[in-house]
Design a protein around this motif. Structure first.
Motif, PDB file in Angstrom:
ATOM      1  N   PHE A   2       0.846  -1.189   0.000  1.00  0.00           N
ATOM      2  CA  PHE A   2       0.000   0.000   0.000  1.00  0.00           C
ATOM      3  C   PHE A   2       0.881   1.238   0.000  1.00  0.00           C
ATOM      4  O   PHE A   2       1.859   1.325   0.754  1.00  0.00           O
ATOM      5  N   THR A   3       0.554   2.192  -0.833  1.00  0.00           N
ATOM      6  CA  THR A   3       1.327   3.423  -0.979  1.00  0.00           C
ATOM      7  C   THR A   3       0.512   4.617  -0.483  1.00  0.00           C
ATOM      8  O   THR A   3      -0.684   4.484  -0.214  1.00  0.00           O
ATOM      9  N   ARG A  28      -8.914  -0.399  10.184  1.00  0.00           N
ATOM     10  CA  ARG A  28      -8.550   0.315   8.953  1.00  0.00           C
ATOM     11  C   ARG A  28      -7.104   0.782   9.065  1.00  0.00           C
ATOM     12  O   ARG A  28      -6.692   1.325  10.097  1.00  0.00           O
ATOM     13  N   VAL A  29      -6.351   0.570   7.996  1.00  0.00           N
ATOM     14  CA  VAL A  29      -4.959   1.004   7.935  1.00  0.00           C
ATOM     15  C   VAL A  29      -4.804   1.897   6.714  1.00  0.00           C
ATOM     16  O   VAL A  29      -5.021   1.444   5.588  1.00  0.00           O
ATOM     17  N   ALA A  30      -4.442   3.150   6.929  1.00  0.00           N
ATOM     18  CA  ALA A  30      -4.254   4.096   5.827  1.00  0.00           C
ATOM     19  C   ALA A  30      -2.805   4.561   5.790  1.00  0.00           C
ATOM     20  O   ALA A  30      -2.220   4.869   6.835  1.00  0.00           O
ATOM     21  N   VAL A  31      -2.232   4.581   4.588  1.00  0.00           N
ATOM     22  CA  VAL A  31      -0.891   5.133   4.414  1.00  0.00           C
ATOM     23  C   VAL A  31      -1.072   6.611   4.093  1.00  0.00           C
ATOM     24  O   VAL A  31      -1.612   6.967   3.043  1.00  0.00           O
ATOM     25  N   VAL A  32      -0.628   7.466   5.011  1.00  0.00           N
ATOM     26  CA  VAL A  32      -0.961   8.889   4.889  1.00  0.00           C
ATOM     27  C   VAL A  32       0.188   9.775   4.443  1.00  0.00           C
ATOM     28  O   VAL A  32      -0.023  10.970   4.154  1.00  0.00           O
ATOM     29  N   ALA A  56      13.254  11.223   4.356  1.00  0.00           N
ATOM     30  CA  ALA A  56      14.180  10.131   4.656  1.00  0.00           C
ATOM     31  C   ALA A  56      13.640   8.774   4.218  1.00  0.00           C
ATOM     32  O   ALA A  56      14.331   7.760   4.335  1.00  0.00           O
ATOM     33  N   GLY A  57      12.405   8.760   3.706  1.00  0.00           N
ATOM     34  CA  GLY A  57      11.831   7.513   3.226  1.00  0.00           C
ATOM     35  C   GLY A  57      10.970   6.775   4.223  1.00  0.00           C
ATOM     36  O   GLY A  57      10.504   5.661   3.941  1.00  0.00           O
ATOM     37  N   ALA A  58      10.741   7.359   5.415  1.00  0.00           N
ATOM     38  CA  ALA A  58       9.857   6.730   6.392  1.00  0.00           C
ATOM     39  C   ALA A  58       8.407   6.991   5.996  1.00  0.00           C
ATOM     40  O   ALA A  58       8.052   8.070   5.519  1.00  0.00           O
ATOM     41  N   TYR A  59       7.564   5.986   6.185  1.00  0.00           N
ATOM     42  CA  TYR A  59       6.145   6.107   5.859  1.00  0.00           C
ATOM     43  C   TYR A  59       5.349   6.317   7.148  1.00  0.00           C
ATOM     44  O   TYR A  59       5.698   5.785   8.211  1.00  0.00           O
TER      45      TYR A  59
END
Length: 427
Positions: A393-394, A407-411, A416-419
Protein backbone atom coordinates in the motif's frame (compact mmCIF):
# COMPACT_ATOMS: atom_id res chain seq x y z
CA UNK A 1 0.89 -20.49 -13.07
CA UNK A 2 2.62 -17.58 -14.78
CA UNK A 3 3.69 -17.81 -18.44
CA UNK A 4 7.19 -19.27 -18.94
CA UNK A 5 7.46 -19.99 -15.25
CA UNK A 6 7.65 -23.44 -13.76
CA UNK A 7 6.61 -23.60 -10.15
CA UNK A 8 8.60 -26.25 -8.35
CA UNK A 9 6.72 -29.07 -6.61
CA UNK A 10 6.70 -28.39 -2.90
CA UNK A 11 7.66 -30.63 -0.02
CA UNK A 12 5.10 -32.99 1.45
CA UNK A 13 5.19 -33.55 5.20
CA UNK A 14 3.56 -35.78 7.77
CA UNK A 15 -0.22 -35.70 7.99
CA UNK A 16 -0.22 -34.96 4.25
CA UNK A 17 0.24 -31.21 4.80
CA UNK A 18 2.49 -29.47 2.30
CA UNK A 19 5.58 -28.46 4.26
CA UNK A 20 9.12 -29.37 5.17
CA UNK A 21 8.75 -32.01 7.84
CA UNK A 22 9.20 -30.88 11.41
CA UNK A 23 9.01 -33.52 14.13
CA UNK A 24 8.16 -32.99 17.76
CA UNK A 25 9.88 -32.88 21.10
CA UNK A 26 7.61 -33.95 23.91
CA UNK A 27 4.56 -34.59 21.73
CA UNK A 28 3.44 -36.93 19.00
CA UNK A 29 5.30 -36.81 15.69
CA UNK A 30 4.19 -34.06 13.36
CA UNK A 31 2.91 -31.53 15.90
CA UNK A 32 5.98 -29.33 15.76
CA UNK A 33 5.56 -28.36 19.44
CA UNK A 34 8.69 -28.09 21.52
CA UNK A 35 8.41 -28.63 25.24
CA UNK A 36 9.68 -25.66 27.22
CA UNK A 37 12.99 -26.31 28.89
CA UNK A 38 14.03 -29.17 26.63
CA UNK A 39 17.68 -28.96 25.65
CA UNK A 40 18.26 -30.62 22.30
CA UNK A 41 21.64 -29.46 21.00
CA UNK A 42 24.69 -27.77 22.39
CA UNK A 43 23.84 -24.15 23.07
CA UNK A 44 20.11 -24.53 22.41
CA UNK A 45 17.86 -22.14 24.25
CA UNK A 46 15.50 -19.21 23.91
CA UNK A 47 15.92 -17.47 20.57
CA UNK A 48 14.45 -14.14 21.68
CA UNK A 49 14.72 -12.08 24.87
CA UNK A 50 11.99 -11.42 27.38
CA UNK A 51 9.46 -9.04 25.85
CA UNK A 52 8.05 -5.77 27.13
CA UNK A 53 4.73 -6.03 28.96
CA UNK A 54 3.46 -3.21 26.71
CA UNK A 55 3.59 -5.67 23.83
CA UNK A 56 1.67 -8.34 25.73
CA UNK A 57 -1.57 -8.00 23.68
CA UNK A 58 0.47 -8.52 20.50
CA UNK A 59 2.26 -11.66 21.65
CA UNK A 60 -0.19 -14.04 20.04
CA UNK A 61 0.17 -17.75 20.69
CA UNK A 62 -1.15 -21.02 19.33
CA UNK A 63 -2.23 -24.23 21.04
CA UNK A 64 0.44 -26.90 21.64
CA UNK A 65 -0.96 -29.05 18.84
CA UNK A 66 0.00 -26.52 16.15
CA UNK A 67 3.01 -27.41 14.02
CA UNK A 68 5.61 -24.62 14.26
CA UNK A 69 3.27 -21.88 15.45
CA UNK A 70 3.81 -18.25 14.44
CA UNK A 71 3.32 -17.33 18.10
CA UNK A 72 5.75 -15.13 20.04
CA UNK A 73 8.03 -16.09 21.68
CA UNK A 74 9.25 -19.17 19.85
CA UNK A 75 9.51 -22.15 22.26
CA UNK A 76 12.81 -23.54 23.42
CA UNK A 77 14.47 -26.39 21.60
CA UNK A 78 15.23 -24.79 18.24
CA UNK A 79 18.69 -23.47 17.45
CA UNK A 80 19.72 -20.05 18.69
CA UNK A 81 19.17 -17.26 16.15
CA UNK A 82 21.24 -14.47 17.72
CA UNK A 83 24.91 -14.24 18.54
CA UNK A 84 27.40 -16.74 17.16
CA UNK A 85 25.98 -20.03 15.88
CA UNK A 86 28.12 -22.84 14.54
CA UNK A 87 26.67 -24.95 11.75
CA UNK A 88 28.34 -28.31 11.28
CA UNK A 89 28.32 -28.68 7.49
CA UNK A 90 28.98 -32.07 5.91
CA UNK A 91 29.07 -33.04 2.24
CA UNK A 92 27.64 -36.52 1.78
CA UNK A 93 27.67 -38.96 -1.16
CA UNK A 94 26.75 -42.60 -1.84
CA UNK A 95 28.25 -45.62 -3.60
CA UNK A 96 25.66 -45.33 -6.39
CA UNK A 97 26.00 -41.52 -6.53
CA UNK A 98 29.63 -40.54 -5.91
CA UNK A 99 30.14 -36.84 -5.41
CA UNK A 100 31.41 -35.12 -8.55
CA UNK A 101 34.69 -33.31 -8.13
CA UNK A 102 35.84 -31.58 -4.96
CA UNK A 103 33.38 -31.73 -2.06
CA UNK A 104 34.30 -28.15 -1.18
CA UNK A 105 32.83 -27.08 -4.52
CA UNK A 106 29.47 -28.22 -3.17
CA UNK A 107 30.13 -26.24 0.01
CA UNK A 108 30.92 -23.15 -2.05
CA UNK A 109 27.51 -23.32 -3.70
CA UNK A 110 26.09 -22.17 -0.35
CA UNK A 111 28.86 -20.25 1.39
CA UNK A 112 29.67 -17.48 2.03
CA UNK A 113 26.29 -16.54 0.48
CA UNK A 114 24.18 -18.08 3.26
CA UNK A 115 26.30 -16.45 5.95
CA UNK A 116 26.02 -13.07 4.23
CA UNK A 117 22.26 -13.45 3.76
CA UNK A 118 21.73 -14.02 7.47
CA UNK A 119 24.08 -11.20 8.43
CA UNK A 120 22.15 -8.78 6.23
CA UNK A 121 18.71 -9.98 7.30
CA UNK A 122 19.58 -9.95 11.02
CA UNK A 123 21.26 -6.52 10.94
CA UNK A 124 24.41 -8.28 12.09
CA UNK A 125 22.77 -9.94 15.10
CA UNK A 126 23.33 -13.47 13.79
CA UNK A 127 26.96 -14.47 13.34
CA UNK A 128 26.49 -17.63 11.25
CA UNK A 129 29.62 -19.76 11.06
CA UNK A 130 29.50 -22.79 8.79
CA UNK A 131 32.31 -25.16 9.68
CA UNK A 132 33.56 -28.10 7.62
CA UNK A 133 35.85 -30.25 9.76
CA UNK A 134 35.60 -32.94 7.05
CA UNK A 135 36.45 -31.24 3.73
CA UNK A 136 35.90 -34.39 1.64
CA UNK A 137 32.80 -36.27 0.54
CA UNK A 138 31.51 -38.32 3.46
CA UNK A 139 30.69 -41.68 1.86
CA UNK A 140 27.62 -43.50 3.18
CA UNK A 141 27.80 -47.30 3.52
CA UNK A 142 24.56 -47.89 1.61
CA UNK A 143 23.34 -46.75 -1.78
CA UNK A 144 20.98 -43.78 -1.99
CA UNK A 145 18.29 -46.12 -3.22
CA UNK A 146 18.63 -48.35 -0.16
CA UNK A 147 17.81 -45.50 2.21
CA UNK A 148 14.47 -44.98 0.49
CA UNK A 149 14.57 -41.18 0.71
CA UNK A 150 11.40 -39.76 -0.79
CA UNK A 151 9.76 -36.38 -1.17
CA UNK A 152 8.95 -35.02 2.27
CA UNK A 153 9.67 -38.37 3.91
CA UNK A 154 9.07 -38.44 7.66
CA UNK A 155 11.76 -39.44 10.11
CA UNK A 156 11.16 -43.04 9.09
CA UNK A 157 13.62 -45.96 9.31
CA UNK A 158 15.34 -44.83 6.11
CA UNK A 159 16.14 -41.35 7.39
CA UNK A 160 17.01 -42.77 10.80
CA UNK A 161 19.56 -45.09 9.15
CA UNK A 162 20.96 -42.21 7.10
CA UNK A 163 21.46 -39.95 10.13
CA UNK A 164 22.94 -42.83 12.15
CA UNK A 165 25.36 -43.60 9.32
CA UNK A 166 26.34 -39.93 9.06
CA UNK A 167 27.07 -39.86 12.79
CA UNK A 168 29.14 -43.05 12.61
CA UNK A 169 31.09 -41.87 9.57
CA UNK A 170 31.80 -38.41 11.00
CA UNK A 171 32.19 -39.08 14.71
CA UNK A 172 35.93 -39.76 14.68
CA UNK A 173 36.60 -36.32 13.22
CA UNK A 174 33.69 -34.28 14.64
CA UNK A 175 32.80 -33.14 18.15
CA UNK A 176 29.03 -32.79 17.78
CA UNK A 177 28.78 -30.97 21.11
CA UNK A 178 30.55 -27.99 19.57
CA UNK A 179 27.79 -27.20 17.06
CA UNK A 180 24.33 -25.66 17.18
CA UNK A 181 22.86 -27.54 14.22
CA UNK A 182 23.73 -29.71 11.24
CA UNK A 183 23.73 -29.00 7.50
CA UNK A 184 23.92 -32.02 5.21
CA UNK A 185 24.79 -31.02 1.65
CA UNK A 186 23.97 -34.15 -0.32
CA UNK A 187 25.71 -34.75 -3.62
CA UNK A 188 23.43 -33.22 -6.27
CA UNK A 189 23.40 -36.37 -8.41
CA UNK A 190 21.56 -38.37 -5.72
CA UNK A 191 17.83 -38.50 -6.35
CA UNK A 192 15.70 -36.57 -8.84
CA UNK A 193 16.22 -33.07 -10.14
CA UNK A 194 14.60 -30.27 -8.12
CA UNK A 195 12.54 -29.54 -11.22
CA UNK A 196 10.84 -32.90 -10.75
CA UNK A 197 10.55 -33.05 -6.98
CA UNK A 198 12.12 -31.28 -4.01
CA UNK A 199 13.66 -33.57 -1.41
CA UNK A 200 15.28 -30.86 0.73
CA UNK A 201 13.94 -31.11 4.26
CA UNK A 202 14.63 -30.02 7.83
CA UNK A 203 14.16 -31.94 11.06
CA UNK A 204 13.91 -29.67 14.10
CA UNK A 205 13.54 -30.71 17.70
CA UNK A 206 13.07 -34.45 17.23
CA UNK A 207 13.72 -36.20 20.52
CA UNK A 208 14.08 -39.54 18.72
CA UNK A 209 17.05 -38.41 16.65
CA UNK A 210 20.32 -40.33 17.01
CA UNK A 211 22.75 -39.18 19.70
CA UNK A 212 26.32 -38.16 18.99
CA UNK A 213 28.86 -37.15 21.64
CA UNK A 214 26.08 -37.00 24.21
CA UNK A 215 23.80 -34.63 22.28
CA UNK A 216 20.80 -35.43 20.14
CA UNK A 217 21.14 -34.53 16.45
CA UNK A 218 17.73 -32.89 16.50
CA UNK A 219 18.20 -29.80 14.34
CA UNK A 220 19.35 -30.77 10.86
CA UNK A 221 18.81 -29.44 7.34
CA UNK A 222 19.27 -31.67 4.29
CA UNK A 223 19.75 -30.19 0.82
CA UNK A 224 19.50 -32.30 -2.35
CA UNK A 225 19.93 -31.68 -6.10
CA UNK A 226 20.19 -28.10 -7.38
CA UNK A 227 17.49 -25.47 -7.60
CA UNK A 228 17.91 -24.45 -11.21
CA UNK A 229 14.98 -23.56 -13.46
CA UNK A 230 17.14 -23.32 -16.56
CA UNK A 231 17.28 -19.53 -16.46
CA UNK A 232 21.01 -19.53 -15.77
CA UNK A 233 20.65 -17.92 -12.32
CA UNK A 234 21.69 -20.88 -10.15
CA UNK A 235 25.18 -19.54 -9.48
CA UNK A 236 23.58 -16.45 -7.95
CA UNK A 237 20.35 -17.70 -6.38
CA UNK A 238 20.70 -21.46 -5.91
CA UNK A 239 22.06 -21.16 -2.36
CA UNK A 240 18.76 -19.80 -1.10
CA UNK A 241 17.28 -23.20 -0.32
CA UNK A 242 19.64 -23.40 2.65
CA UNK A 243 18.56 -20.16 4.40
CA UNK A 244 14.99 -21.42 3.95
CA UNK A 245 15.79 -24.79 5.51
CA UNK A 246 17.79 -23.17 8.30
CA UNK A 247 14.77 -20.95 8.98
CA UNK A 248 13.06 -24.13 10.23
CA UNK A 249 16.05 -24.87 12.46
CA UNK A 250 15.41 -21.45 14.04
CA UNK A 251 11.71 -22.24 14.47
CA UNK A 252 10.08 -20.62 11.43
CA UNK A 253 7.22 -22.37 9.57
CA UNK A 254 6.67 -22.84 5.85
CA UNK A 255 4.54 -20.05 4.42
CA UNK A 256 3.76 -21.58 1.05
CA UNK A 257 0.57 -23.57 0.57
CA UNK A 258 -0.51 -26.41 -1.70
CA UNK A 259 -0.95 -23.85 -4.49
CA UNK A 260 2.65 -22.65 -4.20
CA UNK A 261 3.50 -19.16 -2.95
CA UNK A 262 -0.06 -17.89 -3.25
CA UNK A 263 -0.53 -16.74 0.38
CA UNK A 264 2.65 -14.73 0.87
CA UNK A 265 4.33 -14.70 -2.51
CA UNK A 266 7.94 -13.54 -2.61
CA UNK A 267 7.77 -11.43 0.57
CA UNK A 268 9.47 -14.06 2.75
CA UNK A 269 12.07 -16.71 2.01
CA UNK A 270 9.96 -19.18 4.00
CA UNK A 271 7.43 -18.82 1.18
CA UNK A 272 9.57 -18.72 -1.97
CA UNK A 273 13.27 -19.54 -2.03
CA UNK A 274 13.79 -19.75 -5.78
CA UNK A 275 14.52 -16.88 -8.11
CA UNK A 276 15.45 -13.36 -7.03
CA UNK A 277 16.71 -12.69 -3.52
CA UNK A 278 14.20 -11.85 -0.80
CA UNK A 279 14.10 -11.25 2.94
CA UNK A 280 12.04 -12.36 5.93
CA UNK A 281 8.88 -10.68 7.14
CA UNK A 282 9.24 -8.25 10.02
CA UNK A 283 7.16 -10.58 12.19
CA UNK A 284 9.78 -13.29 11.72
CA UNK A 285 12.59 -10.89 12.50
CA UNK A 286 10.89 -10.07 15.78
CA UNK A 287 10.40 -13.78 16.54
CA UNK A 288 14.09 -14.40 15.88
CA UNK A 289 15.25 -11.57 18.15
CA UNK A 290 16.55 -9.40 15.31
CA UNK A 291 14.17 -6.54 16.13
CA UNK A 292 14.04 -4.94 19.56
CA UNK A 293 10.72 -4.42 21.30
CA UNK A 294 11.32 -0.68 20.91
CA UNK A 295 11.04 -1.20 17.13
CA UNK A 296 7.60 -2.83 17.43
CA UNK A 297 4.33 -0.98 18.06
CA UNK A 298 1.26 -2.73 19.44
CA UNK A 299 -1.97 -1.12 18.19
CA UNK A 300 -4.29 -2.85 20.66
CA UNK A 301 -6.43 0.03 21.94
CA UNK A 302 -9.59 1.36 20.24
CA UNK A 303 -9.26 4.69 18.45
CA UNK A 304 -6.98 6.20 15.83
CA UNK A 305 -3.20 6.48 16.06
CA UNK A 306 -0.40 7.36 13.65
CA UNK A 307 2.78 5.32 13.43
CA UNK A 308 6.08 5.73 11.58
CA UNK A 309 7.70 2.89 9.68
CA UNK A 310 11.25 2.89 8.33
CA UNK A 311 12.35 0.48 5.58
CA UNK A 312 12.65 -3.05 6.96
CA UNK A 313 15.98 -3.56 5.21
CA UNK A 314 17.64 -0.71 7.10
CA UNK A 315 19.11 -1.02 10.56
CA UNK A 316 17.37 0.91 13.33
CA UNK A 317 14.09 2.78 13.56
CA UNK A 318 10.50 1.54 13.95
CA UNK A 319 9.90 -1.55 11.81
CA UNK A 320 6.66 -3.28 12.73
CA UNK A 321 3.13 -2.34 13.77
CA UNK A 322 0.91 -5.16 14.95
CA UNK A 323 -2.87 -4.94 15.29
CA UNK A 324 -4.05 -7.89 17.42
CA UNK A 325 -7.43 -9.39 16.58
CA UNK A 326 -7.39 -11.64 19.62
CA UNK A 327 -4.98 -13.91 21.48
CA UNK A 328 -4.13 -15.95 18.37
CA UNK A 329 -4.09 -13.60 15.36
CA UNK A 330 -3.58 -10.07 14.10
CA UNK A 331 -2.44 -7.81 11.26
CA UNK A 332 1.21 -6.87 10.79
CA UNK A 333 2.39 -3.74 8.96
CA UNK A 334 5.89 -3.11 7.66
CA UNK A 335 7.66 -1.04 5.00
CA UNK A 336 9.34 -2.94 2.18
CA UNK A 337 11.75 -1.31 -0.27
CA UNK A 338 14.22 -2.55 -2.87
CA UNK A 339 17.39 -2.80 -0.79
CA UNK A 340 19.25 -5.26 1.38
CA UNK A 341 18.03 -8.79 0.61
CA UNK A 342 14.91 -7.49 -1.12
CA UNK A 343 16.13 -7.23 -4.70
CA UNK A 344 12.77 -8.16 -6.25
CA UNK A 345 10.65 -5.38 -4.69
CA UNK A 346 9.06 -3.53 -7.61
CA UNK A 347 6.47 -1.48 -5.68
CA UNK A 348 7.86 -0.07 -2.42
CA UNK A 349 5.26 0.48 0.24
CA UNK A 350 3.54 -0.83 3.35
CA UNK A 351 2.94 -4.56 3.40
CA UNK A 352 -0.18 -5.66 5.30
CA UNK A 353 -0.51 -9.30 6.28
CA UNK A 354 -2.45 -11.41 8.73
CA UNK A 355 -0.63 -13.74 11.12
CA UNK A 356 -2.45 -16.73 12.62
CA UNK A 357 -0.64 -18.52 15.42
CA UNK A 358 -3.16 -21.38 15.40
CA UNK A 359 -2.50 -22.45 11.80
CA UNK A 360 0.02 -25.19 11.05
CA UNK A 361 3.17 -24.74 9.03
CA UNK A 362 2.45 -25.13 5.33
CA UNK A 363 -1.28 -24.48 5.81
CA UNK A 364 -1.20 -20.69 5.46
CA UNK A 365 -0.25 -19.20 8.86
CA UNK A 366 0.43 -15.88 7.11
CA UNK A 367 -1.65 -14.21 4.40
CA UNK A 368 -0.56 -11.05 2.55
CA UNK A 369 -3.38 -8.70 1.58
CA UNK A 370 -3.11 -7.51 -2.00
CA UNK A 371 -3.63 -3.80 -2.59
CA UNK A 372 -3.86 -4.43 -6.34
CA UNK A 373 -5.99 -7.54 -6.69
CA UNK A 374 -5.91 -9.36 -10.04
CA UNK A 375 -3.38 -6.88 -11.43
CA UNK A 376 -0.86 -9.50 -12.54
CA UNK A 377 1.81 -7.86 -10.40
CA UNK A 378 4.72 -5.61 -11.30
CA UNK A 379 7.61 -8.07 -11.70
CA UNK A 380 8.65 -10.54 -14.34
CA UNK A 381 11.59 -11.93 -12.41
CA UNK A 382 11.90 -15.70 -12.81
CA UNK A 383 10.30 -17.78 -10.05
CA UNK A 384 8.68 -14.84 -8.29
CA UNK A 385 4.96 -15.04 -7.52
CA UNK A 386 3.98 -12.08 -9.69
CA UNK A 387 0.43 -11.44 -8.51
CA UNK A 388 1.48 -10.38 -5.00
CA UNK A 389 4.57 -8.45 -6.10
CA UNK A 390 2.57 -5.18 -6.07
CA UNK A 391 0.63 -6.01 -2.89
CA UNK A 392 2.03 -3.08 -0.91
CA UNK A 393 0.00 0.00 0.00
CA UNK A 394 1.33 3.42 -0.98
CA UNK A 395 0.40 6.96 0.19
CA UNK A 396 -3.29 7.59 -0.37
CA UNK A 397 -4.23 3.89 -0.22
CA UNK A 398 -5.88 2.04 2.64
CA UNK A 399 -6.66 -1.46 3.86
CA UNK A 400 -10.10 -2.01 5.40
CA UNK A 401 -11.44 -4.92 7.41
CA UNK A 402 -14.96 -3.77 8.12
CA UNK A 403 -15.92 -7.03 9.79
CA UNK A 404 -13.30 -6.57 12.51
CA UNK A 405 -13.40 -2.79 12.58
CA UNK A 406 -9.78 -2.26 11.47
CA UNK A 407 -8.55 0.31 8.95
CA UNK A 408 -4.96 1.00 7.93
CA UNK A 409 -4.25 4.10 5.83
CA UNK A 410 -0.89 5.13 4.41
CA UNK A 411 -0.96 8.89 4.89
CA UNK A 412 2.48 10.06 3.88
CA UNK A 413 6.20 9.61 3.41
CA UNK A 414 9.00 11.89 4.62
CA UNK A 415 12.25 12.92 2.93
CA UNK A 416 14.18 10.13 4.66
CA UNK A 417 11.83 7.51 3.23
CA UNK A 418 9.86 6.73 6.39
CA UNK A 419 6.15 6.11 5.86
CA UNK A 420 3.37 7.27 8.18
CA UNK A 421 0.45 4.89 8.68
CA UNK A 422 -2.82 5.64 10.46
CA UNK A 423 -4.45 2.73 12.26
CA UNK A 424 -8.09 2.93 13.29
CA UNK A 425 -9.71 0.35 15.55
CA UNK A 426 -13.42 0.45 16.32
CA UNK A 427 -13.02 -1.93 19.25
Amino acid sequence: MQPNRRIRPRRVAALASVTSLILAVGTSAGTGHLTAGTSTVAGAGPISPEHSTALGPCMISGPPTVQMSEGVPTPRGYARSTGTVRALTLMVDFPDAPGPGDALDRYREFFPQTRDWFRTSSYGRLDYRAETPIPDWLRMPKSFREYGIERGAPFDPGYRRLVQDIVVAADARVDFQSYDFLNVLVTPNAGPSALDTVLSVTFAGNMEAPVADGVSVTNASFVYSRQDDGSGTYHRTGYRVLPHENGHVFGLPDLYTAEGGGAVGHWDIMSEDWGANNDLLGWHKWKLGWLDDSQVRCASAPGTDDYSLTPLARKGGPKLVFVPLGPRSGYALELRTREGNDEAVCRPGVLVYRVDADVDTGMGPVKVHDSQEDSGGCTRSPNVHAELSDATFTPGEAFDDGKRGVRVAVVGVDEAGAYRVRVTRER
